[in-house]
Scaffold this active site. Structure first.
Site: not given
Length: 515
Positions: A125, A127-128, A130-132, A147, A282
């Site tokens: 849903v 995605s960045a 460092i993680a999704q 995550k 952040d």
């Protein structure tokens, strides 16, 4: 050789996407036009510059993506085409393979997806860098978010940090002004926060702490962690449903009070920083949503707690006093605080620093965000800090980054927002709680358990001292007994005064309650 290879990748990527051409385009001199022409020979780009910049940052990895995320919140400093593309870095970085994500989850828990979840959405849903995140449903029907850490992140981050560390060393060696900026210490702080972000258990703990801190404020919601399903590489948390804060039109159509939302954001930030000394660091729009559920309508939803800033009591005190002095336009006090804290050399003349601070800040009071040129403010602040040899405080780098995020977010939500007027009452109330009557009351309540422990021991201590004084002793022992007696007397005085303070505190509490 490994770091050299990484440097070559960075240089090749800059050339591949034409970032050198974009940088030179900002200079209008003849020599720069000539250099740009030479460097552009044989290169043609189909994609617009904003797309090229976004693709280059995605290709270069997490550190560069985070830089793009910070820039994306500053639409006042960027051309619209670049700002729109960089906003996609907030939660729309290309995901890694769904089958790989499934494999990582099963490895983390030692069970199959079917054993862990009732349902699991293979398509992420969000995605960045460092993680999704995937949505799922636990056995029993509870909706959750899963995550998953991107594989291979540690090596990329270590290589980039090593390059930054080397560059920082060169800057310190070659420039006196560079030494003032403390680049190596800033890189070290950045290194710590990035590696912390790679440990998802630490992120889950951060979320739990922030959830406790924000409980009762009724302005922001933090997801609950499912602790039995939290590992270093995968965490499972309560699923939060809201509208991304960047989708302003949807929020307006739903009836959300946008100016109030902007003011609430400022209140949340200052509460986390000055009351708790523990703040979400952040806060780009990809990590913030707004609830439309009837019971929590208009509240913020905070996500992604990998980067958390902390402040000790000394830093909180100096910062709060600086803010209050700024809001009261007491520039002399601002100058004195900078000298007292050691942020500028002790020999700095107060009147000269006061005049410089006044010249920077006075033109921007009582004006909404839309009428403030942050670029001009930053330029004048940099000139003043250079003139007075102001040292960068590495422990405040995250706070400065977060303040830029908050100010940029406020500018998007409500350009008419008066940041100073919104924050001033909160800080004045906080200062009263730190050094006023409320501070005394809070300290008495904090020390009450200690006094409760000491009071029962007093009769025994007094009896032992009196008994020893009635017996003949050598001089050394007498001196020791006298010392013990003096210590006991001081303890007795402290307890008596503490008891009086406690009683006065109770009276004050009743007085405040009756107001």
């Amino acid at each position: 050789m490994r770091y050299l290879a990484r440097l070559l990748v960075i240089v090749w990527t800059i050339r591949r996407f034409g970032l050198d051409d974009m940088a030179l385009a900002a200079f209008s001199g003849r020599r720069f036009r000539w250099l740009r022409t030479v460097l552009s020979l044989g290169r043609r780009w189909r994609e617009p510059r904003g797309v090229r910049l976004r693709l280059a940052l995605e290709r270069l990895g997490p550190i560069f993506v985070k830089f793009g995320q910070v820039l994306s919140t500053r639409r006042d400093l960027l051309p619209p085409d670049i700002a729109i593309e960089l906003a996609k870095l907030q939660d729309d970085v290309p995901p890694f393979d769904a089958a790989h994500s499934r494999q990582l989850i099963e490895q983390a828990f030692g069970r199959s997806i079917e054993q862990l979840f009732e349902t699991f959405d293979a398509e992420p849903v969000a995605s960045a860098s460092i993680a999704q995140v995937h949505f799922a449903t636990l056995k029993g029907g509870r909706e959750v978010a899963v995550k998953v850490l991107r594989p291979g992140m540690l090596d990329v981050i270590d290589d980039d940090i090593a390059l930054l560390r080397t560059l920082a060393s060169w800057v310190e060696r070659l420039s006196a002004d560079g030494r003032r900026l403390k680049p190596r210490e800033v890189v070290a702080e950045f290194d710590t926060y990035l590696h912390d972000e790679l440990d998802l258990v630490r992120e889950a703990a951060n979320a739990a702490q922030l959830r406790r801190n924000m409980d009762g404020l009724n302005l922001v919601m933090v997801p609950e962690m499912i602790w039995e399903l939290c590992t270093q590489d995968v965490i499972v948390m309560e699923r939060m449903s809201g509208v991304p804060i960047s989708q302003l039109q949807r929020l307006v159509e739903a009836g959300v009070d946008i100016p109030k939302l902007a003011r609430d954001g400022v209140t949340i930030f200052f509460t986390q920083v000055f009351r708790d000394g523990f703040f979400h660091a952040d806060m780009h729009p990809g990590n913030i949503q707004v609830s439309l559920a009837p019971s929590t309508f208009g509240r913020y939803i905070a996500l992604d707690f990998g980067i958390i800033g902390t402040l000790n009591e000394t830093d909180k005190d100096y910062l709060a006093q600086n803010f209050v002095a700024f809001f009261q336009r007491d520039y002399k006090r601002v100058a004195q605080l900078h000298i007292e804290s050691g942020w500028v050399p002790a020999e700095t003349r107060v009147d000269e620093l006061e005049s410089a601070v006044r010249a920077v800040c006075e033109p921007h009071f009582d004006r909404p965000l839309k009428d403030i040129s942050l670029g001009q403010v930053l330029m004048r602040l940099f000139q003043a800090s250079r003139r007075f040899n102001v040292e960068i405080q590495p422990q405040l780098v995250l706070l400065q980054k977060t303040l830029l995020n908050v100010e940029g977010l406020g500018r998007q939500l409500d350009p008419e927002l008066d940041l100073w007027a919104t924050a001033k009452p909160f800080l004045e109330r906080w200062m009263d709680e730190q050094i006023g009557a409320r501070a005394l009351l809070n300290q008495v309540k904090k020390e009450a358990p200690r006094y409760a422990q000491l009071l029962p021991e007093l009769p025994r201590l007094l009896h032992e001292v009196l008994k020893r004084q009635s017996q003949p002793q050598d001089s050394a022992l007498v001196q020791a007994l006298l010392h013990e007696q003096r210590r006991t007397n001081r303890l007795l005085q402290a307890v008596i005064y503490g008891g009086l303070g406690f009683v006065l505190g109770l009276v004050a509490m009743r007085f405040y309650a009756s107001l």
